[in-house]
Design an enzyme around this catalytic site. Structure first.
Site, PDB file in Angstrom:
ATOM      1  N   ARG A 243      -0.553  -9.377  12.728  1.00 17.20           N
ATOM      2  CA  ARG A 243      -1.230  -8.257  12.026  1.00 17.20           C
ATOM      3  C   ARG A 243      -1.983  -9.124  10.724  1.00 17.20           C
ATOM      4  O   ARG A 243      -2.939  -8.521  10.355  1.00 17.20           O
ATOM      5  CB  ARG A 243      -0.047  -7.453  11.419  1.00 17.20           C
ATOM      6  CG  ARG A 243       0.499  -6.255  12.275  1.00 17.20           C
ATOM      7  CD  ARG A 243       1.877  -5.877  11.962  1.00 17.20           C
ATOM      8  NE  ARG A 243       1.957  -5.273  10.970  1.00 17.20           N
ATOM      9  CZ  ARG A 243       2.959  -4.774  10.108  1.00 17.20           C
ATOM     10  NH1 ARG A 243       4.086  -5.218  10.461  1.00 17.20           N
ATOM     11  NH2 ARG A 243       2.669  -4.319   9.149  1.00 17.20           N
TER      12      ARG A 243
ATOM     13  N   LYS B 213       0.895  -1.063   0.061  1.00 13.60           N
ATOM     14  CA  LYS B 213       0.105  -0.029   0.078  1.00 13.60           C
ATOM     15  C   LYS B 213       0.894   1.003  -0.033  1.00 13.60           C
ATOM     16  O   LYS B 213       0.854   2.236  -0.962  1.00 13.60           O
ATOM     17  CB  LYS B 213      -0.954  -0.052   1.181  1.00 13.60           C
ATOM     18  CG  LYS B 213      -1.793  -1.073   1.236  1.00 13.60           C
ATOM     19  CD  LYS B 213      -2.653  -1.275   2.513  1.00 13.60           C
ATOM     20  CE  LYS B 213      -2.056  -1.342   3.901  1.00 13.60           C
ATOM     21  NZ  LYS B 213      -1.372  -2.577   4.016  1.00 13.60           N
TER      22      LYS B 213
ATOM     23  N   ARG C   8      11.140  -1.167  11.195  1.00 11.99           N
ATOM     24  CA  ARG C   8       9.914  -1.112  11.984  1.00 11.99           C
ATOM     25  C   ARG C   8       9.694  -2.003  13.279  1.00 11.99           C
ATOM     26  O   ARG C   8       9.886  -3.225  13.114  1.00 11.99           O
ATOM     27  CB  ARG C   8       8.679  -0.929  11.221  1.00 11.99           C
ATOM     28  CG  ARG C   8       8.372   0.348  10.796  1.00 11.99           C
ATOM     29  CD  ARG C   8       7.239   0.448   9.736  1.00 11.99           C
ATOM     30  NE  ARG C   8       6.094  -0.404   9.957  1.00 11.99           N
ATOM     31  CZ  ARG C   8       4.793  -0.573   9.152  1.00 11.99           C
ATOM     32  NH1 ARG C   8       4.820   0.305   8.237  1.00 11.99           N
ATOM     33  NH2 ARG C   8       3.855  -1.199   9.716  1.00 11.99           N
TER      34      ARG C   8
ATOM     35  N   ARG D 267      11.699  -5.323   5.053  1.00 15.18           N
ATOM     36  CA  ARG D 267      11.415  -3.829   4.885  1.00 15.18           C
ATOM     37  C   ARG D 267      12.269  -2.878   5.588  1.00 15.18           C
ATOM     38  O   ARG D 267      12.488  -2.872   6.608  1.00 15.18           O
ATOM     39  CB  ARG D 267       9.840  -3.478   5.182  1.00 15.18           C
ATOM     40  CG  ARG D 267       9.677  -1.922   5.034  1.00 15.18           C
ATOM     41  CD  ARG D 267       8.403  -1.367   5.161  1.00 15.18           C
ATOM     42  NE  ARG D 267       7.526  -2.139   6.020  1.00 15.18           N
ATOM     43  CZ  ARG D 267       6.620  -2.475   5.874  1.00 15.18           C
ATOM     44  NH1 ARG D 267       5.731  -1.768   5.245  1.00 15.18           N
ATOM     45  NH2 ARG D 267       5.868  -3.199   6.899  1.00 15.18           N
TER      46      ARG D 267
ATOM     47  N   ARG E 243      -9.983   0.349   8.738  1.00 14.71           N
ATOM     48  CA  ARG E 243      -9.504  -0.867   8.892  1.00 14.71           C
ATOM     49  C   ARG E 243     -10.267  -1.839   9.817  1.00 14.71           C
ATOM     50  O   ARG E 243     -10.122  -2.829   9.888  1.00 14.71           O
ATOM     51  CB  ARG E 243      -8.132  -0.857   9.683  1.00 14.71           C
ATOM     52  CG  ARG E 243      -7.017  -1.346   9.303  1.00 14.71           C
ATOM     53  CD  ARG E 243      -5.951  -1.063  10.146  1.00 14.71           C
ATOM     54  NE  ARG E 243      -4.679  -1.904  10.070  1.00 14.71           N
ATOM     55  CZ  ARG E 243      -3.877  -1.163   9.317  1.00 14.71           C
ATOM     56  NH1 ARG E 243      -3.755  -0.113   8.745  1.00 14.71           N
ATOM     57  NH2 ARG E 243      -2.637  -1.906   9.153  1.00 14.71           N
TER      58      ARG E 243
HETATM   59  P1  AP5 Z   1       4.770  -1.675   1.886  1.00 11.26           P
HETATM   60  O1  AP5 Z   1       4.404  -0.827   0.606  1.00 11.26           O
HETATM   61  O2  AP5 Z   1       5.548  -0.829   2.932  1.00 11.26           O
HETATM   62  O3  AP5 Z   1       3.634  -2.258   2.313  1.00 11.26           O
HETATM   63  P2  AP5 Z   1       2.244  -1.760   3.195  1.00 11.26           P
HETATM   64  O4  AP5 Z   1       0.888  -2.532   2.626  1.00 11.26           O
HETATM   65  O5  AP5 Z   1       2.193  -0.400   3.068  1.00 11.26           O
HETATM   66  O6  AP5 Z   1       2.614  -2.475   4.548  1.00 11.26           O
HETATM   67  P3  AP5 Z   1       2.290  -2.126   5.850  1.00 11.26           P
HETATM   68  O7  AP5 Z   1       2.936  -3.078   6.830  1.00 11.26           O
HETATM   69  O8  AP5 Z   1       3.012  -0.502   6.067  1.00 11.26           O
HETATM   70  O9  AP5 Z   1       1.062  -2.063   6.296  1.00 11.26           O
HETATM   71  P4  AP5 Z   1       0.087  -2.229   7.518  1.00 11.26           P
HETATM   72  O10 AP5 Z   1      -1.108  -1.835   6.968  1.00 11.26           O
HETATM   73  O11 AP5 Z   1       0.425  -3.458   8.345  1.00 11.26           O
HETATM   74  O12 AP5 Z   1       0.628  -0.922   8.281  1.00 11.26           O
HETATM   75  P5  AP5 Z   1       0.164   0.607   8.711  1.00 11.26           P
HETATM   76  O13 AP5 Z   1       1.527   1.266   8.788  1.00 11.26           O
HETATM   77  O14 AP5 Z   1      -0.978   0.655   8.228  1.00 11.26           O
HETATM   78  O15 AP5 Z   1       5.707  -2.919   1.415  1.00 11.26           O
HETATM   79  C1  AP5 Z   1       6.041  -3.917   2.378  1.00 11.26           C
HETATM   80  C2  AP5 Z   1       7.515  -4.128   1.784  1.00 11.26           C
HETATM   81  O16 AP5 Z   1       7.227  -4.977   0.602  1.00 11.26           O
HETATM   82  C3  AP5 Z   1       8.426  -3.214   1.579  1.00 11.26           C
HETATM   83  O17 AP5 Z   1       9.711  -3.531   2.176  1.00 11.26           O
HETATM   84  C4  AP5 Z   1       8.366  -3.024  -0.080  1.00 11.26           C
HETATM   85  O18 AP5 Z   1       9.633  -2.702  -0.500  1.00 11.26           O
HETATM   86  C5  AP5 Z   1       8.207  -4.341  -0.426  1.00 11.26           C
HETATM   87  N1  AP5 Z   1       7.059  -4.547  -1.501  1.00 11.26           N
HETATM   88  C6  AP5 Z   1       6.150  -3.810  -2.027  1.00 11.26           C
HETATM   89  N2  AP5 Z   1       5.799  -4.130  -3.174  1.00 11.26           N
HETATM   90  C7  AP5 Z   1       6.277  -5.184  -3.307  1.00 11.26           C
HETATM   91  C8  AP5 Z   1       6.238  -5.890  -4.621  1.00 11.26           C
HETATM   92  N3  AP5 Z   1       5.430  -5.842  -5.607  1.00 11.26           N
HETATM   93  N4  AP5 Z   1       6.852  -7.209  -4.754  1.00 11.26           N
HETATM   94  C9  AP5 Z   1       7.932  -7.243  -3.755  1.00 11.26           C
HETATM   95  N5  AP5 Z   1       8.254  -6.434  -2.653  1.00 11.26           N
HETATM   96  C10 AP5 Z   1       7.254  -5.387  -2.543  1.00 11.26           C
HETATM   97  O19 AP5 Z   1      -0.107   0.044  10.390  1.00 11.26           O
HETATM   98  C11 AP5 Z   1       0.746  -0.309  11.184  1.00 11.26           C
HETATM   99  C12 AP5 Z   1       0.104  -0.407  12.475  1.00 11.26           C
HETATM  100  O20 AP5 Z   1      -0.655   0.827  13.080  1.00 11.26           O
HETATM  101  C13 AP5 Z   1      -0.976  -1.449  12.589  1.00 11.26           C
HETATM  102  O21 AP5 Z   1      -0.770  -2.761  13.078  1.00 11.26           O
HETATM  103  C14 AP5 Z   1      -1.943  -0.621  13.913  1.00 11.26           C
HETATM  104  O22 AP5 Z   1      -1.272  -1.054  15.102  1.00 11.26           O
HETATM  105  C15 AP5 Z   1      -1.866   0.699  13.628  1.00 11.26           C
HETATM  106  N6  AP5 Z   1      -2.798   1.220  12.556  1.00 11.26           N
HETATM  107  C16 AP5 Z   1      -2.663   1.774  11.374  1.00 11.26           C
HETATM  108  N7  AP5 Z   1      -3.832   2.321  10.824  1.00 11.26           N
HETATM  109  C17 AP5 Z   1      -4.867   1.644  11.849  1.00 11.26           C
HETATM  110  C18 AP5 Z   1      -6.158   1.836  12.004  1.00 11.26           C
HETATM  111  N8  AP5 Z   1      -6.940   2.299  10.700  1.00 11.26           N
HETATM  112  N9  AP5 Z   1      -6.714   1.385  12.621  1.00 11.26           N
HETATM  113  C19 AP5 Z   1      -6.447   0.808  13.999  1.00 11.26           C
HETATM  114  N10 AP5 Z   1      -4.814   0.786  13.928  1.00 11.26           N
HETATM  115  C20 AP5 Z   1      -4.124   1.176  12.986  1.00 11.26           C
END
Ligand code: AP5
Length: 209
Positions: free
Chosen positions: A166, A13, A155, A127, A88
């Protein structure tokens, strides 16, 4: 354009948002980035969120909903926004729907990036993020330049154990928002199991169709 990127942790994402927001001239809003900034600053919200995030659990709805609804009222969202990581849960999706209906604006699209569970742990654990530029790298799939390796961040929730939690939370709490948007006719599914540039092209294709 007002849109949402949905997908499991590590689906890409953040990577896709970085490529897409410039072409669509919209503001990228990542709930995870906002929460991590609050944790770093040591705000009341950040201190509350920290414990949940480290273990891979969701931060309570009442904390996140207020934060995002305030954010999308800011002037830089008037031309559109791309929400990444919000909503989410079903209550978050309903709260966003209500808030947007009240101000008379609509969501144009919800893009679901689908990646098999078996690939998510490797993507997240490998990552690394650059705190200076915000760029996202992967040790294997998108290696960072040697000269910035020293400043990269791994992270706290990118451990194998937290990623498992997660992914479980994604299936139990977040997947139920998919039918909510499917019923509204704005859900677009994209296969995220390809190189990042190819996934960007697939997303652009469904958005332009
Ligand atoms: P990346 O692009 O970073 O993936 P992502 O989908 O953004 O992953 P996240 O881990 O950031 O998502 P998340 O939803 O768990 O975390 P968030 O920060 O929202 O890519 C991942 C890796 O893969 C990278 O190294 C990249 O280079 C690689 N990659 C990407 N595309 C690729 C491809 N096509 N092929 C190969 N490699 C690739 O949330 C974190 C925490 O915050 C949650 O757990 C929760 O505690 C809290 N939180 C956030 N939002 C909420 C909410 N709305 N409600 C409640 N808690 C929340």
């Amino acid at each position: 354009m007002r849109m949402i990127l949905v997908g499991p942790p590590g689906a890409g994402k953040g990577t896709q948002a970085a490529s897409l927001v410039d072409s669509y001239r919209i503001t990228h809003i990542s709930s995870g980035d906002m929460l991590r900034a609050a944790v770093k600053e040591g705000t009341k919200l950040g201190n509350e969120a920290d414990g949940y995030m480290k273990g891979g659990k969701l931060v309570p709805d009442e904390v996140v909903i207020g934060m995002i609804l305030e954010r999308i009222k800011k002037p830089d969202c008037e031309q559109g926004f791309m929400l990444d990581g919000f909503p989410r849960t079903r209550p978050q999706a309903e709260a966003l729907d209500k808030a947007m209906t009240e101000v008379g604006v609509k969501l144009d699209a919800v893009v679901l990036i689908e990646v098999p569970d078996a690939m998510l742990e490797e993507r997240a654990v490998g990552r690394r993020s650059d705190p200076e530029t915000g760029k996202i790298y992967h040790l294997k799939y998108n290696p960072p330049p040697k000269d910035i390796e020293g400043r990269l961040v791994h992270r706290k929730d990118d451990t194998a154990e937290a990623v498992k939690t997660r992914v479980t939370k994604y299936h139990s709490e977040t997947a139920p928002i998919v039918p909510f948007y499917e019923e509204k006719g704005i859900l677009k599914r994209v296969d995220g199991n390809a190189k990042p540039d190819e996934v960007t092209q697939r997303i652009a294709a469904v958005l332009n169709s």
